[in-house]
Design a protein around this motif. Structure first.
Motif, short mmCIF file in Angstrom:
data_model
loop_
_atom_site.label_atom_id
_atom_site.label_comp_id
_atom_site.label_asym_id
_atom_site.label_seq_id
_atom_site.Cartn_x
_atom_site.Cartn_y
_atom_site.Cartn_z
N ILE A 24 0.86 -1.31 0.34
CA ILE A 24 0.05 0.21 0.05
C ILE A 24 0.87 1.13 -0.05
N ARG A 25 0.30 2.21 -0.74
CA ARG A 25 1.27 3.68 -0.87
C ARG A 25 1.37 4.08 0.79
N VAL A 71 6.52 2.19 -3.13
CA VAL A 71 5.69 0.94 -3.94
C VAL A 71 6.67 0.54 -5.35
N SER A 83 -1.47 0.30 -5.78
CA SER A 83 -1.40 -0.56 -4.75
C SER A 83 -1.77 -2.01 -4.86
#
Length: 429
Positions: free
Chosen positions: A76-77, A106, A181
């Motif tokens: 996840i960002r 990421v 993501s």
């Protein structure tokens, strides 16, 4: 120290073959010694080896044994929580750079997997879940900010009346779909990165717990059967530092997190539950996160514990939480249940820096449950700093102060548990 096998997780049961790396015996001299065979240590070792430095990596158990090999697998960002809080320490531009690095993190994972062709079931697509309408309103602000930062991946706000397009549950007030993501098999990523590190000349040692550190111009890292002499040292143990350095240990709190995996679901049921095959995470303090595996199992995790005691039956503890989201799974068998320790910092920002009194001792820890991308960023920043390639990112993280948890070794967990209970009570208001 007793060496443990991997947790009895879905990941261990479905992992690629794991090489048996040797135990350190005798004396080794290298440019850098890295302690910890998880994502932090592996990626720091790769970054250093790519820059031409000699590296020895020491792991007490097996590569990927800790949180790196048993986490939710969500990529996840972002790094940290509410990084605007650090404006006083790093200024407006510093906050902006932290946010940009949260996006870059990421990409580092993406590029590493692509460059070295690591098979780890990488799948793109993630959805933030709003538990309340106010949280969904906040997602619109997130989209505006991400666009302002130059984020080019697909983002889509999903209102409550369209949530069936992403999840078959009436529990949520909306979502934010992010196709930049995603999710993956974390243990297979760690095993793949260990093979990459070894191919670059990194000396990887398993079953080589560090027993003592000697700081100085030359660092000496002792194990029961050997010693590594190095110009620089990296401590990448996170929740498993175990007092190896008392200063760092006081700034990270180990907390238990737990996951269950169902039996394989039919293709139709899997498609019904999560039509876009995205990873999911809600916004509560006691967070729920879930996704489908490559063989269509639902992996459902959360329930962060600070007591140091695991539930007696993780499956019995987690299944009711899963059924609140997916009542249609009431007759589905749970095939795997496991837990592990994550490292929590007081301000929920990764701690990346060097020891004040020992500038050749570097560290990265306290990812607060969002370590898959942040560890890879930390590895890059550490690699740059140790090799003399100063990009500014390492110095930015090092500027931010991190408090020592009050209460000492025995009281800090209960004190934090009380604080988190207060936050959970606020959610009910």
């Amino acid at each position: 120290m007793t060496v443990s096998p991997h947790a009895a997780s879905y990941y261990a049961a479905s992992s690629h073959e794991q090489p048996d790396y040797p135990t350190l015996k005798g004396e080794v001299s290298v440019d850098v010694c890295v302690v910890g065979g998880g994502f932090t240590g592996l990626n720091t070792a790769i970054e250093l080896a790519e820059r031409g430095l000699s590296v020895a990596l020491l792991e007490a158990h097996r590569v990927g044994w800790g949180a790196s090999g048993r986490n939710g697998g969500q990529l996840i960002r972002g790094v940290g929580h509410h990084v605007e809080r650090f404006r006083r320490d790093i200024g407006d531009e510093g906050v902006r750079q932290l946010k940009l690095m949260g996006l870059e993190a990421v990409d580092i994972v993406r590029e590493r997997i692509e460059k070295y062709q690591i098979a780890c079931d990488l799948t793109w697509g993630y959805c933030d879940l709003a538990n309340k309408p106010k949280e969904f309103e906040g997602f619109a602000e997130d989209v505006e900010e991400l666009r302002g930062l130059g984020y080019t991946r697909e983002l889509r706000l999903v209102p409550a009346n369209e949530m069936q397009t992403v999840i078959d549950s009436g529990r949520y007030a909306g979502g934010l779909l992010d196709m930049g993501s995603g999710h993956l098999h974390p243990l297979n990523l760690a095993l793949g990165e260990a093979r990459v590190a070894q191919s670059l000349g990194v000396q990887v040692y398993e079953r080589s717990a560090v027993t003592r550190l000697e700081y100085g111009t030359e660092v000496k890292v002792h194990t029961t059967q050997g010693v590594v002499r190095a110009s620089s040292l990296v401590l990448g143990c996170n929740a498993y530092l175990n007092g190896l350095d008392t200063t760092l240990s006081g700034k990270v709190l180990p907390a238990g997190s737990y996951i269950i995996a169902t039996e394989p679901l039919s293709e139709a049921l899997a498609q019904q539950l999560l039509p876009l095959n995205t990873a999911m995470c809600d916004q509560r303090v006691a967070v729920d996160y879930f996704r489908l595996s490559a063989d269509r199992r639902l992996l459902f995790g959360g329930a962060c514990h600070y007591s140091g005691r695991d539930p007696q039956d993780i499956g019995a503890y987690m299944q009711p939480k899963m059924l609140k989201v997916f009542a249609q799974l009431k007759d589905v068998k749970i095939d795997f249940q496991w837990g592990g320790m994550i490292g929590i910092g007081a301000n929920r920002l990764p701690q990346i820096g060097r020891l004040k009194d020992h500038p050749n001792v570097f560290y990265a820890q306290a990812y607060s449950g969002h370590g898959l991308n942040a560890t890879h960023l930390a590895g890059k920043l550490l690699g740059q700093a140790i090799s003399g390639q100063h990009s500014g990112g390492f110095e930015l993280f090092a500027q931010i102060p991190h408090i020592t948890f009050p209460g000492g070794k025995h009281l800090r967990s209960p004190l934090l548990a009380l604080g988190m209970l207060w936050h959970r009570m606020k959610e009910l208001v």
